[in-house]
Design a protein around this motif. Structure first.
Motif, mmCIF file in Angstrom:
data_model
loop_
_atom_site.group_PDB
_atom_site.id
_atom_site.type_symbol
_atom_site.label_atom_id
_atom_site.label_comp_id
_atom_site.label_asym_id
_atom_site.label_seq_id
_atom_site.Cartn_x
_atom_site.Cartn_y
_atom_site.Cartn_z
ATOM 1 N N SER A 147 49.155 40.514 35.210
ATOM 2 C CA SER A 147 49.143 41.948 35.456
ATOM 3 C C SER A 147 49.546 42.731 34.216
ATOM 4 N N LEU A 173 47.232 40.777 42.732
ATOM 5 C CA LEU A 173 47.270 39.495 42.037
ATOM 6 C C LEU A 173 48.396 38.626 42.600
ATOM 7 N N GLN A 201 40.125 42.956 38.411
ATOM 8 C CA GLN A 201 40.379 44.132 37.577
ATOM 9 C C GLN A 201 39.244 45.144 37.710
ATOM 10 N N GLN A 241 40.390 36.748 38.027
ATOM 11 C CA GLN A 241 41.314 37.833 37.706
ATOM 12 C C GLN A 241 40.577 39.022 37.098
ATOM 13 N N ILE A 244 46.761 46.445 40.980
ATOM 14 C CA ILE A 244 46.508 45.163 40.325
ATOM 15 C C ILE A 244 47.658 44.191 40.566
ATOM 16 N N THR A 245 48.889 44.616 40.229
ATOM 17 C CA THR A 245 50.028 43.707 40.352
ATOM 18 C C THR A 245 50.230 43.195 41.777
ATOM 19 N N GLN A 304 47.077 45.470 32.359
ATOM 20 C CA GLN A 304 47.482 46.874 32.239
ATOM 21 C C GLN A 304 47.554 47.325 30.789
ATOM 22 N N GLU A 364 56.501 44.464 34.591
ATOM 23 C CA GLU A 364 55.967 43.116 34.747
ATOM 24 C C GLU A 364 56.424 42.184 33.629
#
Length: 397
Positions: free
Chosen positions: A126, A334, A321, A317, A330-331, A130, A79
């Motif tokens: 993201s 989002l 999570q 956001q 998550i990625t 993470q 990311e």
């Protein structure tokens, strides 16, 4: 037995967070400068009309619809690497804006800039989520919001101090080059420590995430009603100059510099549902003010209030999570959320403009009141307590 982080892991984590901070600084500086100059440049240098501006703003949001593709790119690139490349692309778009000599050129350069901007946002969020734990997530996002506000303040200062001496095009060239070179320089450092294994599968669209998806759509709707038409109302109906608009952005960023880092702590303490409830209640009054109050000092205050309240959107956001079943979801989610958000962003400028022309400006903002009221109702369904929403702790179940 739980494995504790090694010194190497901690060093990599600190280095990764440092790169994230720098990329956020670059993006906010470049976007604030572009945002402050764009409308005046379009009108004064290229003679763009109001209807053409509406089309440009709608096209600008189209890359947001491709947010889901960040999740696909994340199968091949970390990311942070995606975020760095997005900064480079955004810088190229800003340089091309300075070279624009026609409406077509302005649209093309705006599209390039927007691809970089919109690919950066989900990949950046993201990467942060993470790298940090659940409890630290909202605090870190809040600190980054303050960093962004400080960088945007610097961008606004450059406009105020340098526009008369340097002109539109030179400022576009300088800002774009800074982003492109800075992004390229940071690419070798954009490595996340021990990234989660990439799973080649479709974006996991789950029923349990429906509230997140719905709120993303409504937040996109309400945000782009205000960003498209609040400044337009100030300029068209009240004759506010570009310098005054830039000063308003300066005030926004000054406030954001000091407040946004507190927002994460507020969210962590009181929870996403309570914070967003208050946020939407206050937003109803902001939209009602623009619908019914003609006094410029009040409108200025409401403009600043909207920008400050926008800082609380990090609560959505951090909410995701907590409800995500697996870290690798998550990625892509989002990214999907950004796509959903921008479905509204592409349509709202057109719909709002039609409502404005047919019924008047008041009704455009009353549409915003309705959207915020619906958001207020839905946010009451947020639940993040353990046992009701298991969050990332459920990853091993």
């Amino acid at each position: 037995m739980t494995n504790s982080p090694t010194p190497t892991d901690s060093t990599h984590r600190r280095a990764a967070l440092t790169v994230i901070v720098i990329t956020n600084l670059l993006l906010s500086l470049g976007f604030q400068l572009w945002n402050s100059l764009f409308n005046n440049f379009a009108v004064e240098a290229l003679g763009v009309r109001a209807d053409q501006m509406g089309v440009i703003q709608s096209i600008r949001e189209i890359p947001g619809l491709l947010g889901f593709s960040v999740g696909l790119l994340a199968l091949f690139l970390p990311e942070m690497r995606i975020a760095g490349l997005s900064i480079v692309l955004m810088g190229v778009g800003i340089v091309l804006t300075g070279r624009s000599g026609s409406l077509a050129g302005l649209i093309a350069s705006t599209l390039v800039m927007s691809v970089g901007f919109h690919f950066f946002m989900p990949s950046n969020s993201s990467a942060v989520l993470q790298l940090v734990g659940e409890d630290e997530g909202p605090r870190m996002l809040g600190r980054l919001s303050s960093v962004n506000a400080l960088a945007a303040l610097a961008g606004a200062g450059v406009v105020i101090l340098g526009l008369d001496a340097l002109g539109f095009r030179t400022l576009f060239y300088a800002a774009g080059a800074l982003l492109a070179v800075g992004g390229l320089a940071l690419l070798p450092w954009g490595r996340q420590p021990d990234p989660p294994a990439r799973v080649r599968r479709r974006t996991p669209i789950r029923r349990r995430y429906w509230l997140y998806y719905a709120l993303e759509f409504l937040m996109g709707s309400r945000r782009h009603i205000f960003t498209t038409f609040a400044v337009f109302l100030l300029v068209r109906e009240h004759g506010v100059s570009a310098q005054v608009i830039t000063v308003l952005y300066v005030i926004n960023n000054l406030i954001g510099t000091f407040l946004f880092q507190q927002f994460g702590a507020i969210i962590a303490r009181f929870g996403e549902r309570r914070v967003l409830t208050l946020n939407f209640i206050l937003l109803i009054f902001v939209f009602l003010g623009y619908a019914y109050i003609p006094l410029l000092p009040v409108l200025y205050g409401l403009f600043v209030a909207d920008q400050v309240l926008f800082g609380f959107t990090i609560a959505l956001q951090s909410y995701f999570q907590k409800i995500a079943l697996h870290p690798e979801e998550i990625t892509p989610n989002l990214s999907l959320g950004q796509t959903i958000n921008h479905v509204a962003a592409v349509t709202i400028p057109v719909v709002g403009g039609v409502v404005w022309e047919v019924l008047g400006s008041r009704y455009t903002f009353l549409v915003g009141v309705g959207i915020v009221a619906l958001s207020l109702i839905l946010v009451q369904r947020m639940r993040t307590e353990r046992g009701i929403v298991t969050g990332l702790a459920a990853a091993g179940r």
